[in-house]
Scaffold this active site. Structure first.
Site, PDB file in Angstrom:
ATOM      1  N   GLU A   1      11.163   2.629   1.505  1.00 46.10           N
ATOM      2  CA  GLU A   1       9.942   2.759   2.138  1.00 46.10           C
ATOM      3  C   GLU A   1       9.842   1.697   3.456  1.00 46.10           C
ATOM      4  O   GLU A   1       9.216   2.359   4.202  1.00 46.10           O
ATOM      5  CB  GLU A   1       9.020   2.019   1.400  1.00 46.10           C
ATOM      6  CG  GLU A   1       7.695   2.749   1.648  1.00 46.10           C
ATOM      7  CD  GLU A   1       7.401   4.169   1.431  1.00 46.10           C
ATOM      8  OE1 GLU A   1       6.548   4.720   2.013  1.00 46.10           O
ATOM      9  OE2 GLU A   1       8.108   4.812   0.693  1.00 46.10           O
TER      10      GLU A   1
ATOM     11  N   GLU B   1       0.745  -1.184  -0.129  1.00 42.82           N
ATOM     12  CA  GLU B   1       0.086  -0.072   0.178  1.00 42.82           C
ATOM     13  C   GLU B   1       0.804   1.285  -0.052  1.00 42.82           C
ATOM     14  O   GLU B   1       0.582   2.292  -0.698  1.00 42.82           O
ATOM     15  CB  GLU B   1      -0.886  -0.075   1.256  1.00 42.82           C
ATOM     16  CG  GLU B   1      -1.840   1.250   1.403  1.00 42.82           C
ATOM     17  CD  GLU B   1      -1.900   1.503   2.943  1.00 42.82           C
ATOM     18  OE1 GLU B   1      -1.427   2.739   3.426  1.00 42.82           O
ATOM     19  OE2 GLU B   1      -1.951   0.589   3.675  1.00 42.82           O
TER      20      GLU B   1
END
Length: 386
Positions: free
Chosen positions: A172, A95
């Site tokens: 990330e 996501e």
């Protein structure tokens, strides 16, 4: 007696006048004897819905309020429950990666696009990962040409073309690890103990969406790509658009963008057969279970009383009426108890009551909650509320 019935009917009309969405449910005019068999429609009659050749479901509803605004959703029918032990947390990482880079948008260009149109962006505002779904949300203006089509293009990128390279993942990891650390505060640790006690014996307590630290630190991009190509399947997705726009134009754009055969999605083609959504029921609990947790960082005491019940539907008028009555009861109870805490000599504690389901597709039992300080149960007469 007849006048009392007439007065009650008139009062009911006055009450419903404040709820135009309820008035739109024509089945509410059915005789009470038919309430158990009268099925409520899932969507308002103005909404349009369909299924593309690749299995993706779409729903479009023109809504003039608020003016010049639209909300667009991509709903993926999988979350953390389908992760294996060595994958715990990767649905949430994927996501995040969608906003980092995709096939058409490099270097957080999606974030820059949202900022350029004044759309809200931030934690939990544009996407979330839960146990049984991953949802992407875009709140966009519709008063400028081209914004809605580009926003739909962004949803298409999330659905089919999120870039998952080792470089993207390494960048990330730090963000996701920080979210993991924030979840490990006192309240987070107690919640984890609570859900393990509540759902003992099923996968719900073993698959918290935030995942495990060692997985976040060490999982490979190849593992994420396999998960993404397997579970981000068009037949297990839905695109929803609601707002102040021309519905036919939006429908045409959805078909243009999302009508891609699963095997032709590149560079991560999907299989011809869509994955099955598993059902993990929260098991029943024989007798009374008592669980307690302590944490040195917690500055107050908290008690929770849960009552498990079999899942009950809400598709008929009678079921809808029952559910509405229960929700109103819990809201009224919460309001009353909060009012007590605000009285000059009232208890300085916060009370609330609520009704909750564990996932629309989980077949889990709903739970009724009363959150109360343990020492006040007898004082307030709530010991038999559930």
């Amino acid at each position: 007696m007849a006048s009392e019935v007439a007065d009650a009917a008139e009062a009911s009309k006055d009450l419903l006048a404040s709820f135009p969405n309820l008035l739109g449910l024509g089945q509410l005019d059915a005789p009470e004897a038919d309430w158990g068999t009268s099925t409520l429609t899932a969507l308002p009659p103005e909404a349009k819905t369909g299924v593309l050749a690749n299995g993706l479901t779409w729903t479009v509803h023109e809504n003039r309020e608020p003016k010049a605004r639209a909300e667009l959703f991509l709903v993926v029918g999988f979350g953390s429950l389908v992760e294996e032990e060595e994958e715990r947390g990767i649905a949430h990482i994927i996501e995040h990666l969608g906003f980092s880079a995709t096939k058409a948008y490099e270097n957080h260009a999606i974030v820059k696009f949202l900022e350029s149109i004044g759309a809200p962006f931030g934690a939990c505002q544009n996407a979330y990962t839960s146990f049984d779904r991953t949802v992407y949300t875009l709140h966009v203006p519709t008063d400028k040409e081209g914004i809605v089509p580009e926003a739909l293009t962004v949803l298409r990128e999330f659905a089919f073309f999120t870039r998952i390279s080792e470089d993207d993942l390494d960048k990330e990891r730090k963000v996701v690890l920080e979210e993991w650390r924030e979840s490990k505060n006192a309240q987070g640790r107690l919640f984890e103990d609570y859900i393990k006690a509540l759902c003992k014996g099923c996968k719900w307590c073993e698959r918290l969406p935030i995942g495990k630290e060692e997985v976040i630190r060490g999982v490979s991009s190849e593992t994420l790509r396999k998960f993404y190509s397997r579970f981000y399947h068009p037949a297990r997705m839905s695109v929803v658009a609601v707002g102040d726009f021309d519905g036919e134009v939006v429908i045409k754009k959805i078909k243009e963008l999302f009508e891609i055969a699963p095997g032709e999605i590149s560079p991560l083609p999907r299989s011809a057969e869509a994955p099955t959504r598993p059902i993990y029921a929260v098991p029943d609990t024989p007798g009374v279970v008592v669980a307690s947790s302590t944490d040195p960082e917690l500055s107050y005491a908290q008690g929770m009383l849960d009552c498990k019940r079999p899942r009950q539907g809400s598709s008929s008028i009678r079921e809808f009426r029952r559910r509405l009555a229960e929700d109103l009861f819990h809201k009224s109870l919460s309001s009353r108890l909060l009012k007590l805490t605000l009285e000059p000599k009232g208890p300085r504690n916060f009370f609330c009551g609520l009704h909750r389901d564990w996932g629309a597709h989980s077949d889990a039992q709903p739970h009724e909650h009363l959150v109360i300080p343990p020492s006040w149960t007898h004082a307030t007469g709530l010991e038999d509320s559930c």
